[in-house]
Design an enzyme around this catalytic site. Sequence first.
Site, short mmCIF file in Angstrom:
data_model
loop_
_atom_site.label_atom_id
_atom_site.label_comp_id
_atom_site.label_asym_id
_atom_site.label_seq_id
_atom_site.Cartn_x
_atom_site.Cartn_y
_atom_site.Cartn_z
N CYS A 133 20.39 83.89 78.39
CA CYS A 133 19.29 84.91 79.58
C CYS A 133 20.00 85.79 80.02
O CYS A 133 20.98 86.32 79.91
CB CYS A 133 19.67 83.18 80.53
SG CYS A 133 18.79 84.45 82.08
N CYS A 168 12.76 86.45 84.23
CA CYS A 168 13.57 85.99 83.27
C CYS A 168 13.73 87.55 82.02
O CYS A 168 12.81 87.79 82.02
CB CYS A 168 12.53 85.50 82.77
SG CYS A 168 12.58 84.54 80.95
#
Length: 290
Positions: free
Chosen positions: A93, A229
């Site tokens: 991430c 994201c």
Amino acid sequence: MTATPRVLTGHGTENDFVVLPDPDGSVWPGDRLDAAMVRRLCDRRGGLGGDGVLRLVRSEHVPDAAAVLGADLQACEWFMDHRNADGSFAEMCGNGIRLFLHALVAEGLLDRSACADGVLVGTRGGPRRVGAAADGGYWVDMGPAREFGRGTAQLDGRTFDGLAVSMGNPHLAALTDVDVDTLDLTAAPSFDEELFPDGVNVELVNVLEPGEHVRLRVFERGVGETRSCGTGACAAAYAALAVEGRREGTVIVDVPGGRLSVQVGPRTTVLTGPAVLVSAGSLCREWLGD
């Protein structure tokens, strides 16, 4: 385990996380941090709320670190033990790893001045170099974007064609003329399960300036729609360049939670953006049920 484990909350462009300091692996040993606990922590009514959990832990205390890091195990003192909000493990991430480094600095586990050239951090997507930027933000060497086909997603009564891109985790980056702000992302999109057997993050992307500036919304597997994201921003930037016949360049990516910059090159991708800690405290014995 201490009766009241320390806990932080924070975000990277509003992609938010519960952060659990556990340097020596003694606070959350074994299966203490199981899927049910992760779901409780991330619950926005009964817990702290977040898109996921990040455990700050040294790689030597993570059972599967050796398998995912291989020869780089010794070079990665720290491991980002990252779980999605549904309790599943996550490979990587970009927003989370910036917050991970920021939390290590804030907790006194790393010196920010020593991070300018980057620190190698272990993830389940492999080692990633993350460093402190001069503007107070953080940059991440995300590794190369790897194109692996084309696919479609069905969402909000429409079919979107996209580019399949791996950033250590799978993405379908769909450039569209449909205003992404008008789409309903409350339900999970359907997709080609043969192309994405482990699920996929779906990015819906409006090009604002060809090859230079895009806006996106994203539905993350295991989470739902998130405000940002990092890996998705990288996949979207790659797709925006690819449609222009380019394989490198810098793309500004606007997400609901802010702005990121993605530099795509022939060998790697560098994501730059902010990281913010919001709170610090401890989990109460009453909530833990101890």
